[in-house]
Design a protein around this motif. Structure first.
Motif, PDB file in Angstrom:
ATOM      1  N   GLU A   1      11.945 -14.541  -4.588  1.00  0.00           N
ATOM      2  CA  GLU A   1      12.454 -15.796  -5.138  1.00  0.00           C
ATOM      3  C   GLU A   1      12.005 -15.918  -6.583  1.00  0.00           C
ATOM      4  OE1 GLU A   1      14.791 -18.864  -5.261  1.00  0.00           O
ATOM      5  OE2 GLU A   1      14.450 -17.985  -3.291  1.00  0.00           O
ATOM      6  N   ARG A   2      10.705 -15.655  -6.820  1.00  0.00           N
ATOM      7  CA  ARG A   2      10.159 -15.581  -8.174  1.00  0.00           C
ATOM      8  C   ARG A   2       9.255 -14.353  -8.235  1.00  0.00           C
ATOM      9  NH1 ARG A   2      13.362 -18.254 -11.167  1.00  0.00           N
ATOM     10  NH2 ARG A   2      11.821 -18.130 -12.851  1.00  0.00           N
ATOM     11  N   MET A   3       9.572 -13.414  -9.099  1.00  0.00           N
ATOM     12  CA  MET A   3       8.808 -12.175  -9.215  1.00  0.00           C
ATOM     13  C   MET A   3       7.419 -12.462  -9.771  1.00  0.00           C
ATOM     14  SD  MET A   3       7.999  -9.496 -11.608  1.00  0.00           S
ATOM     15  CE  MET A   3       8.199  -7.720 -11.765  1.00  0.00           C
ATOM     16  N   PRO A   4       6.344 -11.998  -9.100  1.00  0.00           N
ATOM     17  CA  PRO A   4       4.976 -12.266  -9.577  1.00  0.00           C
ATOM     18  C   PRO A   4       4.626 -11.390 -10.783  1.00  0.00           C
ATOM     19  CG  PRO A   4       4.902 -10.904  -7.617  1.00  0.00           C
ATOM     20  CD  PRO A   4       6.347 -11.245  -7.845  1.00  0.00           C
ATOM     21  N   GLN A   5       4.821 -11.928 -11.968  1.00  0.00           N
ATOM     22  CA  GLN A   5       4.647 -11.147 -13.183  1.00  0.00           C
ATOM     23  C   GLN A   5       3.190 -10.986 -13.602  1.00  0.00           C
ATOM     24  OE1 GLN A   5       7.326 -12.321 -16.384  1.00  0.00           O
ATOM     25  NE2 GLN A   5       8.775 -13.162 -14.911  1.00  0.00           N
ATOM     26  N   HIS A   6       2.289 -11.747 -12.989  1.00  0.00           N
ATOM     27  CA  HIS A   6       0.892 -11.725 -13.431  1.00  0.00           C
ATOM     28  C   HIS A   6      -0.083 -11.406 -12.307  1.00  0.00           C
ATOM     29  CE1 HIS A   6       2.370 -13.353 -17.196  1.00  0.00           C
ATOM     30  NE2 HIS A   6       2.957 -14.326 -16.526  1.00  0.00           N
ATOM     31  N   ALA A   7       0.416 -10.937 -11.161  1.00  0.00           N
ATOM     32  CA  ALA A   7      -0.471 -10.653 -10.039  1.00  0.00           C
ATOM     33  C   ALA A   7       0.062  -9.467  -9.242  1.00  0.00           C
ATOM     34  CB  ALA A   7      -0.594 -11.882  -9.140  1.00  0.00           C
ATOM     35  N   TRP A   8      -0.832  -8.622  -8.778  1.00  0.00           N
ATOM     36  CA  TRP A   8      -0.455  -7.493  -7.937  1.00  0.00           C
ATOM     37  C   TRP A   8      -0.067  -7.989  -6.546  1.00  0.00           C
ATOM     38  CZ3 TRP A   8       1.348  -2.949  -7.313  1.00  0.00           C
ATOM     39  CH2 TRP A   8       1.162  -2.255  -6.115  1.00  0.00           C
ATOM     40  N   ASP A   9       1.018  -7.464  -6.001  1.00  0.00           N
ATOM     41  CA  ASP A   9       1.483  -7.827  -4.673  1.00  0.00           C
ATOM     42  C   ASP A   9       1.445  -6.602  -3.769  1.00  0.00           C
ATOM     43  OD1 ASP A   9       2.666  -8.849  -2.418  1.00  0.00           O
ATOM     44  OD2 ASP A   9       4.687  -8.943  -3.260  1.00  0.00           O
ATOM     45  N   GLY A  10       0.390  -6.502  -2.966  1.00  0.00           N
ATOM     46  CA  GLY A  10       0.260  -5.363  -2.067  1.00  0.00           C
ATOM     47  C   GLY A  10       1.217  -5.402  -0.897  1.00  0.00           C
ATOM     48  N   ALA A  11       1.856  -6.551  -0.689  1.00  0.00           N
ATOM     49  CA  ALA A  11       2.819  -6.697   0.409  1.00  0.00           C
ATOM     50  C   ALA A  11       4.255  -6.649  -0.091  1.00  0.00           C
ATOM     51  CB  ALA A  11       2.560  -7.998   1.156  1.00  0.00           C
ATOM     52  N   LEU A  12       4.474  -5.943  -1.180  1.00  0.00           N
ATOM     53  CA  LEU A  12       5.798  -5.887  -1.807  1.00  0.00           C
ATOM     54  C   LEU A  12       6.871  -5.366  -0.849  1.00  0.00           C
ATOM     55  CD1 LEU A  12       6.369  -2.607  -2.468  1.00  0.00           C
ATOM     56  CD2 LEU A  12       4.661  -3.064  -4.228  1.00  0.00           C
ATOM     57  N   SER A  13       8.097  -5.792  -1.082  1.00  0.00           N
ATOM     58  CA  SER A  13       9.242  -5.254  -0.347  1.00  0.00           C
ATOM     59  C   SER A  13       9.678  -3.927  -0.969  1.00  0.00           C
ATOM     60  CB  SER A  13      10.411  -6.239  -0.378  1.00  0.00           C
ATOM     61  OG  SER A  13      10.087  -7.445   0.283  1.00  0.00           O
ATOM     62  N   ALA A  14      10.148  -3.028  -0.131  1.00  0.00           N
ATOM     63  CA  ALA A  14      10.576  -1.704  -0.573  1.00  0.00           C
ATOM     64  C   ALA A  14      11.898  -1.351   0.109  1.00  0.00           C
ATOM     65  CB  ALA A  14       9.510  -0.665  -0.230  1.00  0.00           C
ATOM     66  N   TYR A  15      12.490  -0.256  -0.305  1.00  0.00           N
ATOM     67  CA  TYR A  15      13.717   0.213   0.327  1.00  0.00           C
ATOM     68  C   TYR A  15      13.410   0.988   1.610  1.00  0.00           C
ATOM     69  CZ  TYR A  15      16.929  -0.572  -3.661  1.00  0.00           C
ATOM     70  OH  TYR A  15      17.715  -1.123  -4.652  1.00  0.00           O
ATOM     71  N   ALA A  16      14.143   0.724   2.669  1.00  0.00           N
ATOM     72  CA  ALA A  16      14.128   1.616   3.820  1.00  0.00           C
ATOM     73  C   ALA A  16      14.803   2.923   3.421  1.00  0.00           C
ATOM     74  CB  ALA A  16      14.863   0.986   4.996  1.00  0.00           C
ATOM     75  N   PRO A  17      14.256   4.070   3.808  1.00  0.00           N
ATOM     76  CA  PRO A  17      14.867   5.343   3.408  1.00  0.00           C
ATOM     77  C   PRO A  17      16.336   5.452   3.819  1.00  0.00           C
ATOM     78  CG  PRO A  17      12.684   5.721   4.310  1.00  0.00           C
ATOM     79  CD  PRO A  17      12.986   4.270   4.525  1.00  0.00           C
ATOM     80  N   ASP A  18      16.684   4.936   4.986  1.00  0.00           N
ATOM     81  CA  ASP A  18      18.078   5.005   5.425  1.00  0.00           C
ATOM     82  C   ASP A  18      18.996   4.208   4.510  1.00  0.00           C
ATOM     83  OD1 ASP A  18      20.103   5.780   7.484  1.00  0.00           O
ATOM     84  OD2 ASP A  18      20.268   3.594   7.657  1.00  0.00           O
ATOM     85  N   THR A  19      18.497   3.103   3.968  1.00  0.00           N
ATOM     86  CA  THR A  19      19.293   2.324   3.016  1.00  0.00           C
ATOM     87  C   THR A  19      19.596   3.145   1.773  1.00  0.00           C
ATOM     88  OG1 THR A  19      18.340   0.255   3.829  1.00  0.00           O
ATOM     89  CG2 THR A  19      19.349   0.207   1.650  1.00  0.00           C
ATOM     90  N   VAL A  20      18.600   3.866   1.292  1.00  0.00           N
ATOM     91  CA  VAL A  20      18.812   4.723   0.108  1.00  0.00           C
ATOM     92  C   VAL A  20      19.834   5.804   0.424  1.00  0.00           C
ATOM     93  CG1 VAL A  20      17.706   6.187  -1.614  1.00  0.00           C
ATOM     94  CG2 VAL A  20      16.447   4.255  -0.645  1.00  0.00           C
ATOM     95  N   ARG A  21      19.723   6.412   1.591  1.00  0.00           N
ATOM     96  CA  ARG A  21      20.687   7.453   1.976  1.00  0.00           C
ATOM     97  C   ARG A  21      22.108   6.908   2.022  1.00  0.00           C
ATOM     98  NH1 ARG A  21      16.743   8.286   5.999  1.00  0.00           N
ATOM     99  NH2 ARG A  21      15.334  10.013   5.468  1.00  0.00           N
ATOM    100  N   ARG A  22      22.266   5.729   2.609  1.00  0.00           N
ATOM    101  CA  ARG A  22      23.603   5.160   2.748  1.00  0.00           C
ATOM    102  C   ARG A  22      24.182   4.758   1.387  1.00  0.00           C
ATOM    103  NH1 ARG A  22      23.794   1.556   8.249  1.00  0.00           N
ATOM    104  NH2 ARG A  22      25.998   1.495   7.646  1.00  0.00           N
ATOM    105  N   LEU A  23      23.321   4.292   0.491  1.00  0.00           N
ATOM    106  CA  LEU A  23      23.786   4.013  -0.867  1.00  0.00           C
ATOM    107  C   LEU A  23      24.221   5.304  -1.559  1.00  0.00           C
ATOM    108  CD1 LEU A  23      21.158   1.352  -1.981  1.00  0.00           C
ATOM    109  CD2 LEU A  23      23.599   0.961  -1.578  1.00  0.00           C
ATOM    110  N   ALA A  24      23.442   6.368  -1.382  1.00  0.00           N
ATOM    111  CA  ALA A  24      23.815   7.661  -1.969  1.00  0.00           C
ATOM    112  C   ALA A  24      25.156   8.137  -1.415  1.00  0.00           C
ATOM    113  CB  ALA A  24      22.732   8.693  -1.706  1.00  0.00           C
TER     114      ALA A  24
END
Length: 211
Positions: free
Chosen positions: A114-137
């Motif tokens: 919703e708002r990107m944390p520009q001043h703090a590390w987020d260890g619980a960040l969202s990432a891409y599922a590998p299958d999502t990357v494959r399907r985009l490719a």
């Protein structure tokens, strides 16, 4: 109707910019300053190339991969689609983005915050599922981007989505600020520096309205 024509999607870079734990923070010192005997200010900077908005090189996730200055610029310039998957959880699954995949251009940026944390590390960040990357490719996507620090979970030791990028010869942008960008198609301009030995490069990433 949104009247904006240009979105700066790069976070500010300074000594407090968050980095992966153990990575090199931005620092700066003055080598020369304006005085009666010196007409200019000149600084020296030290930083990880992964600080702020950046492009990973194949060298980052492949011991024999190309440095960032060796790869073509074409993926970093052209039509892209911004897709919202806000608060999707740990991984961007296909179900989070399938509402916006019809007629995809070659570049896809996904907003998870919703708002990107520009001043703090987020260890619980969202990432891409590998299958999502494959399907985009499979749909012809050549570059993916995200508003977090990595396309893989922060604690991943296998970097599965980075390995899909390697296998499919795709490019990636990370740490983008997509807070104020509506879903839709734009022109992406995010050129990496021609660093001939580096595993990544900072970029000044912008989106421009299509005309």
């Amino acid at each position: 109707m949104n009247q904006r024509s240009l979105w700066d999607i790069s976070p500010p870079v300074h000594s407090a910019s968050p980095v992966f734990p153990g990575d090199t923070r931005y620092s700066q010192r003055w080598c020369a300053t304006i005085t009666p005997d010196c007409p200019v200010n000149v600084s020296a900077i030290t930083l990880s190339p992964h600080v702020g908005a950046h492009a990973d090189a194949p060298l980052h996730y492949d011991a024999t991969g190309a440095a960032i200055g060796e790869i073509p610029l074409t993926p970093f310039l052209g039509t892209c689609r911004v897709i919202h998957a806000i608060s999707c959880g740990p991984l961007i699954e296909w179900r989070h983005i399938e509402h916006a995949v019809a007629g995809l251009p070659e570049r896809v940026l996904v907003r998870t915050y919703e708002r990107m944390p520009q001043h703090a590390w987020d260890g619980a960040l969202s990432a891409y599922a590998p299958d999502t990357v494959r399907r985009l490719a499979d749909l012809g996507v050549k570059l993916i981007g995200i508003d977090t620090a990595s396309i893989d979970p922060a604690d991943s030791k296998t970097l599965d989505s980075h390995q899909v990028i390697r296998q499919r010869d795709m490019r990636v942008l990370e740490n983008l600020v997509l807070d104020d960008v509506p879903e839709g198609d734009y022109e992406l301009i995010a050129l990496p520096l021609k660093l001939t030995q580096a595993d990544a490069s900072p970029v000044r990433a912008v989106l421009r309205a299509l005309r």
